[in-house]
Design an enzyme around this catalytic site. Structure first.
Site, PDB file in Angstrom:
ATOM      1  N   GLU A  82       1.210  -1.125  -0.137  1.00 61.07           N
ATOM      2  CA  GLU A  82       0.167   0.091   0.186  1.00 61.07           C
ATOM      3  C   GLU A  82       0.715   1.564   0.060  1.00 61.07           C
ATOM      4  O   GLU A  82       0.748   2.271   1.032  1.00 61.07           O
ATOM      5  CB  GLU A  82      -1.117  -0.134   0.777  1.00 61.07           C
ATOM      6  CG  GLU A  82      -2.034  -1.401   1.304  1.00 61.07           C
ATOM      7  CD  GLU A  82      -3.074  -1.266   1.967  1.00 61.07           C
ATOM      8  OE1 GLU A  82      -3.143  -0.534   3.135  1.00 61.07           O
ATOM      9  OE2 GLU A  82      -3.818  -2.216   2.059  1.00 61.07           O
ATOM     10  N   ASN A 130       2.199  -4.923  -3.700  1.00 57.39           N
ATOM     11  CA  ASN A 130       0.781  -5.396  -3.464  1.00 57.39           C
ATOM     12  C   ASN A 130       0.113  -3.746  -2.591  1.00 57.39           C
ATOM     13  O   ASN A 130       0.168  -3.017  -1.950  1.00 57.39           O
ATOM     14  CB  ASN A 130       0.252  -6.298  -1.555  1.00 57.39           C
ATOM     15  CG  ASN A 130      -0.866  -7.088  -1.709  1.00 57.39           C
ATOM     16  OD1 ASN A 130      -1.130  -7.172  -2.747  1.00 57.39           O
ATOM     17  ND2 ASN A 130      -0.792  -6.171  -0.532  1.00 57.39           N
ATOM     18  N   HIS A 132     -10.336  -6.722  -2.257  1.00 51.85           N
ATOM     19  CA  HIS A 132     -11.325  -6.751  -1.023  1.00 51.85           C
ATOM     20  C   HIS A 132     -11.947  -5.568  -2.199  1.00 51.85           C
ATOM     21  O   HIS A 132     -12.424  -4.687  -1.905  1.00 51.85           O
ATOM     22  CB  HIS A 132     -10.971  -6.277   0.020  1.00 51.85           C
ATOM     23  CG  HIS A 132      -9.654  -6.561  -0.103  1.00 51.85           C
ATOM     24  ND1 HIS A 132     -10.632  -7.733   1.638  1.00 51.85           N
ATOM     25  CD2 HIS A 132      -8.534  -6.140   0.701  1.00 51.85           C
ATOM     26  CE1 HIS A 132      -9.426  -8.112   2.016  1.00 51.85           C
ATOM     27  NE2 HIS A 132      -8.519  -6.963   1.604  1.00 51.85           N
ATOM     28  N   GLU A 171      -5.619 -11.493  -1.588  1.00 51.54           N
ATOM     29  CA  GLU A 171      -7.176 -10.826  -0.580  1.00 51.54           C
ATOM     30  C   GLU A 171      -7.920 -10.933  -0.866  1.00 51.54           C
ATOM     31  O   GLU A 171      -9.069 -10.010  -0.903  1.00 51.54           O
ATOM     32  CB  GLU A 171      -6.119  -9.195   0.316  1.00 51.54           C
ATOM     33  CG  GLU A 171      -5.286  -9.450   0.589  1.00 51.54           C
ATOM     34  CD  GLU A 171      -5.330  -7.979   1.387  1.00 51.54           C
ATOM     35  OE1 GLU A 171      -5.184  -7.663   1.768  1.00 51.54           O
ATOM     36  OE2 GLU A 171      -2.932  -8.275   1.665  1.00 51.54           O
ATOM     37  N   ASP A 184     -12.194 -10.874  -0.992  1.00 47.64           N
ATOM     38  CA  ASP A 184     -13.356 -12.035  -1.099  1.00 47.64           C
ATOM     39  C   ASP A 184     -14.307 -10.115  -1.086  1.00 47.64           C
ATOM     40  O   ASP A 184     -13.853  -9.235  -2.105  1.00 47.64           O
ATOM     41  CB  ASP A 184     -13.034 -11.029   0.858  1.00 47.64           C
ATOM     42  CG  ASP A 184     -12.214  -9.713   1.255  1.00 47.64           C
ATOM     43  OD1 ASP A 184     -12.988  -8.466   0.507  1.00 47.64           O
ATOM     44  OD2 ASP A 184     -12.477  -9.501   2.719  1.00 47.64           O
TER      45      ASP A 184
HETATM   46  C1  XIL Z   1      -6.201  -6.710   7.592  1.00 48.02           C
HETATM   47  C2  XIL Z   1      -6.989  -8.242   9.267  1.00 48.02           C
HETATM   48  O1  XIL Z   1      -7.571  -8.642   8.517  1.00 48.02           O
HETATM   49  C3  XIL Z   1      -7.303  -7.731  10.301  1.00 48.02           C
HETATM   50  O2  XIL Z   1      -7.134  -8.499  10.654  1.00 48.02           O
HETATM   51  C4  XIL Z   1      -6.532  -6.564  10.665  1.00 48.02           C
HETATM   52  O3  XIL Z   1      -7.346  -5.793  11.811  1.00 48.02           O
HETATM   53  C5  XIL Z   1      -6.236  -5.386   9.741  1.00 48.02           C
HETATM   54  O4  XIL Z   1      -5.318  -5.608   8.620  1.00 48.02           O
HETATM   55  N1  XIL Z   1      -4.843  -4.715   3.888  1.00 48.02           N
HETATM   56  C6  XIL Z   1      -3.984  -6.261   3.683  1.00 48.02           C
HETATM   57  C7  XIL Z   1      -4.613  -6.784   4.841  1.00 48.02           C
HETATM   58  O5  XIL Z   1      -2.594  -5.464   3.420  1.00 48.02           O
HETATM   59  O6  XIL Z   1      -3.093  -6.702   6.121  1.00 48.02           O
HETATM   60  C8  XIL Z   1      -5.332  -6.304   5.487  1.00 48.02           C
HETATM   61  O7  XIL Z   1      -5.700  -7.476   6.951  1.00 48.02           O
HETATM   62  C9  XIL Z   1      -6.239  -5.807   5.018  1.00 48.02           C
HETATM   63  C10 XIL Z   1      -6.603  -5.002   3.981  1.00 48.02           C
END
Ligand code: XIL
Length: 375
Positions: free
Chosen positions: A161, A202, A237, A266, A268
Site C-alpha cells: 500500500e 501489494n 477487497h 486478499e 473477498d
Molecule cells: C487486515 C486483517 O484482516 C485484520 O484482522 C486486521 O485487523 C487489519 O488488517 N490490506 C492488507 C491486510 O494488506 O493486511 C489487511 O488485513 C486488510 C487490508
C-alpha cells in the site's frame, strides 16, 4: 503439487461435465487441486488458528487451499513488537501448518505504514530517526525475518500500500524519513536475504486506472534499479457493488501488457450496503458508525444476494482463468464467512458473507459456481 500442468481450463471444464451436481459438498478434490494447472488458490490464516491446536477453520484451510498467508502474524507489530524482541511463535506455526498441509507460505508484509509500531520510526528518546538509521533498522528487520524463513516462504509482500488513489507515492513515515527510494532498499534487502523467494508489490484498489499505472511505474523503477519483482499483488477487497469486471480486466491487461505477473492476494466480496456511495478500497483505518440499515442479513443471506455473490465469483474466476498465464495465485482473505475481517470493517460487528464457505465451513453456492459451472 503445484506444477502447472494445464494452462487454461479446457480440460478442467470438460471433465466437470462428468461430475454429479452435488459433488462440491462431498468431493475429495479441493478448489486448489481443481485449479492446480492454472494458479495457486490460497487463504489467509488468522492468528487464533496459529495459537492453538488445529480448529475447524484451519482444517478447512488445509483441505481446500495450497497457499497460506498470515492474516496478521507476520506484520511488524506482531513479529517484531519492540526494538529488541522478535516473536516468531505464530509465524513458525504457520510454516509447520503449511508443511503439514503441503501448502506454500506467503509472507505478509515487510514494509507497511499500518500495523507497524511507532518506535520503528523513532530513536530511544522518541525523536524521528535519520534516513540512515531507519535503513539500518529496515535491513535488520528484513534480514532477520526473511532470513529465518529462507527457503520456507514462497513469496513476500515486500511493500504494501505505498500508493495514493491517483497513483502517486503515499506519504508514510518510510517515505518521509528515507525518501522516495525507500522501496528500492526494501526489495534489495529482501532479495539479499532470500534470493529464491518471489517478491511482490501489494496494494488495494488496483482496478482503478491511475492506481494500477502507479503500481506499474513503481515496479518498473525497481526493475530499472536492478531489483527483482515477481508480481503485482491486487488485494481484491471487493463488494457486490464494485468494481465492475471490466474495470478489473482493464487493470489486468495493463499489468500483462507491461510484462508483469499478477497475484490476487486478499480476495473477498462483501454483500453488505456501502457506508457511503463513494466508498471503496481497504484502508484499515476507515471506520463508520454501525446502524441496522447497514447490517440487513444478520440471520441469513437471502437467495437473491447468494445468487449475486455466486455470479460475481464466477465472473472473477472466469476472468482470472482467461489470464491464467499471467496470474500466479488467487488468495482469499480467510476461509469461512465466520473468519472474515469484513464482519468488522469498515463497520464493526456486522454479519457479512464475503467468502466461499459459510459460518459452519460448508461450501456456498459461490463455491459451486467457481468449481462447477462453465463461465
Ligand atoms: C487486515 C486483517 O484482516 C485484520 O484482522 C486486521 O485487523 C487489519 O488488517 N490490506 C492488507 C491486510 O494488506 O493486511 C489487511 O488485513 C486488510 C487490508
Amino acid at each position: 503439487m503445484n506444477i502447472r500442468l494445464v494452462k487454461g481450463m479446457g480440460l478442467l471444464w470438460s471433465s466437470l461435465f462428468l461430475l454429479p451436481s452435488s459433488w462440491a459438498a462431498t468431493a475429495s478434490i479441493s478448489i486448489a487441486q481443481l485449479y492446480q494447472g492454472s494458479f495457486l488458490v490460497g487463504t489467509a490464516i488468522k492468528s487464533s488458528d496459529l495459537k492453538k491446536p488445529p480448529s475447524l477453520s484451519s482444517s478447512l484451510s488445509c483441505r481446500e487451499f495450497n497457499a497460506f498467508t498470515a492474516e496478521n502474524a507476520m506484520k511488524w507489530e506482531h513479529i517484531h513488537p519492540t526494538p529488541d524482541t522478535y516473536d516468531f511463535s505464530m509465524s513458525d506455526q504457520l510454516i509447520t501448518m503449511a508443511q503439514q498441509c503441503d501448502a506454500k507460505v506467503i509472507g505478509h508484509t515487510l514494509v507497511w505504514h499500518q500495523q507497524t509500531p511507532d518506535w520503528v520510526f523513532q530513536d530511544s528518546q522518541g525523536n524521528a530517526l535519520s534516513r540512515d538509521a531507519l535503513l539500518v533498522r529496515l535491513k535488520d528487520h528484513i534480514d532477520t525475518v526473511v532470513g529465518r524463513y529462507k527457503g520456507k516462504v514462497y513469496g513476500w509482500d515486500v511493500v504494501n500500500e505505498a500508493l495514493n488513489e491517483d497513483g502517486t507515492l503515499r506519504d508514510t513515515p518510510w517515505r518521509n524519513i528515507i525518501g522516495d527510494d525507500y522501496f528500492i532498499y526494501a526489495y534489495r534487502y529482501a532479495r539479499a536475504a532470500d534470493p529464491d523467494a518471489q517478491l511482490y508489490y501489494n496494494d488495494f484498489n488496483l482496478y482503478k486506472k491511475a492506481k494500477v499505472e502507479g503500481a506499474i511505474t513503481l515496479v518498473n523503477q525497481l526493475l530499472e534499479a536492478g531489483e527483482k519483482v515477481d508480481a503485482i499483488g491486487m488485494q481484491g477487497h471487493y463488494s457486490l457493488f464494485y468494481p465492475s469486471l471490466n474495470e478489473i480486466e482493464q487493470s489486468v491487461q495493463a499489468i500483462v501488457n507491461a510484462g508483469l505477473s499478477i497475484a490476487v492476494t486478499e480476495l473477498d466480496v462483501s454483500v453488505l450496503p456501502l457506508p457511503d456511495d463513494a466508498f471503496s478500497g481497504a484502508d484499515i483505518t476507515q471506520s463508520f458508525a454501525a446502524h441496522p440499515v447497514y447490517d440487513p442479513y444478520t440471520s441469513r443471506l437471502p437467495e437473491a444476494q447468494e445468487q449475486q455473490l455466486a455470479e460475481t465469483y464466477q465472473g472473477l474466476f472466469a476472468l482470472f482463468l482467461k489470464y491464467a498465464d499471467n496470474v500466479d495465485r488467487i488468495t482469499f482473505w480467510g476461509a469461512s464467512d465466520a473468519d472474515s475481517w469484513r464482519n468488522n470493517w469498515p463497520i464493526r460487528g456486522r454479519t457479512d458473507y464475503p467468502l466461499l464457505f459459510d459460518r459452519q465451513g460448508r461450501p456456498k453456492l459461490a463455491y459451486q459456481y467457481v468449481t462447477q459451472f462453465i463461465p
